[in-house]
Every structure is written in C-alpha cells, then in structure tokens.
Design a protein around this motif. Structure first.
Motif, PDB file in Angstrom:
ATOM      1  N   ASP A  45       0.849  -1.197   0.000  1.00  0.00           N
ATOM      2  CA  ASP A  45       0.000   0.000   0.000  1.00  0.00           C
ATOM      3  C   ASP A  45       0.881   1.243   0.000  1.00  0.00           C
ATOM      4  N   ARG A  46       0.278   2.375  -0.289  1.00  0.00           N
ATOM      5  CA  ARG A  46       1.025   3.626  -0.438  1.00  0.00           C
ATOM      6  C   ARG A  46       1.698   4.069   0.861  1.00  0.00           C
TER       7      ARG A  46
ATOM      8  N   GLU B 259       1.217   9.380   2.071  1.00  0.00           N
ATOM      9  CA  GLU B 259       0.787   8.404   3.071  1.00  0.00           C
ATOM     10  C   GLU B 259       1.969   7.832   3.840  1.00  0.00           C
ATOM     11  N   GLY B 260       3.071   7.611   3.139  1.00  0.00           N
ATOM     12  CA  GLY B 260       4.282   7.125   3.797  1.00  0.00           C
ATOM     13  C   GLY B 260       4.856   8.149   4.765  1.00  0.00           C
TER      14      GLY B 260
ATOM     15  N   GLU C 205       3.412   2.300   2.797  1.00  0.00           N
ATOM     16  CA  GLU C 205       4.711   1.622   2.925  1.00  0.00           C
ATOM     17  C   GLU C 205       5.847   2.398   2.271  1.00  0.00           C
ATOM     18  N   VAL C 206       5.509   3.362   1.455  1.00  0.00           N
ATOM     19  CA  VAL C 206       6.536   4.028   0.649  1.00  0.00           C
ATOM     20  C   VAL C 206       7.172   5.183   1.424  1.00  0.00           C
TER      21      VAL C 206
ATOM     22  N   THR D 112       5.685   8.620  -0.349  1.00  0.00           N
ATOM     23  CA  THR D 112       4.366   9.115  -0.745  1.00  0.00           C
ATOM     24  C   THR D 112       3.834   9.959   0.421  1.00  0.00           C
TER      25      THR D 112
END
Length: 76
Positions: free
Chosen positions: A29-30, A60-61, A32-33, A58
């Motif tokens: 998933d995003r 989100e990361g 994790e980045v 990202t």
C-alpha cells in the motif's frame, strides 16, 4: 590533463537498506513508501563515484513515518 568536469557522468548503482530487492519491490500500500535510497553517480573515467542519499516517500508514507517516529526530517 582532462578534468573531471570534461568526463561524461554515469549512473553506477542504486540500493536501499529498507528494501532488499529494490528492483522487484511492489509496495502493498502507499503508506509503505518511505524508503531511503543510496545512489552512486560517477564519471566515465573512474570506477567509483559519489554517493547521494534520497528519501522516496508518498504522502501516506510520510504520514505513517510521522505517526511512528514523531517527526519528519527537514527537507534540504
């Protein structure tokens, strides 16, 4: 004598201690980045180059990293 400014640049390699098989990595998933990359760039006339450290993330990361570690490093 040729100076290093006259030599063509070349990409030598990229690696990460966060992701073992970087070439095959597909994040689940995003969030994790958030990955530190080590990039080596040199000149065609030398076997070794200079290392650059880059964080690939990202939004989100970045958010997950901030929640888990309480901070996000300053941008340079």
């Amino acid at each position: 004598m040729k100076s290093t400014t006259d030599s063509a640049l070349k990409f030598i390699g990229i690696s990460s201690t966060d992701v073992i098989h970087l070439r095959d990595w597909i994040p689940a998933d995003r969030a994790e980045v958030y990955v530190t990359l080590f990039i080596e760039i040199g000149t065609a006339d030398r076997p070794r180059g200079s290392f650059f450290q880059v964080v690939l993330a990202t939004p989100e990361g970045l958010r997950r990293h901030a929640e888990e570690h309480g901070e996000i490093p300053d941008r340079n």
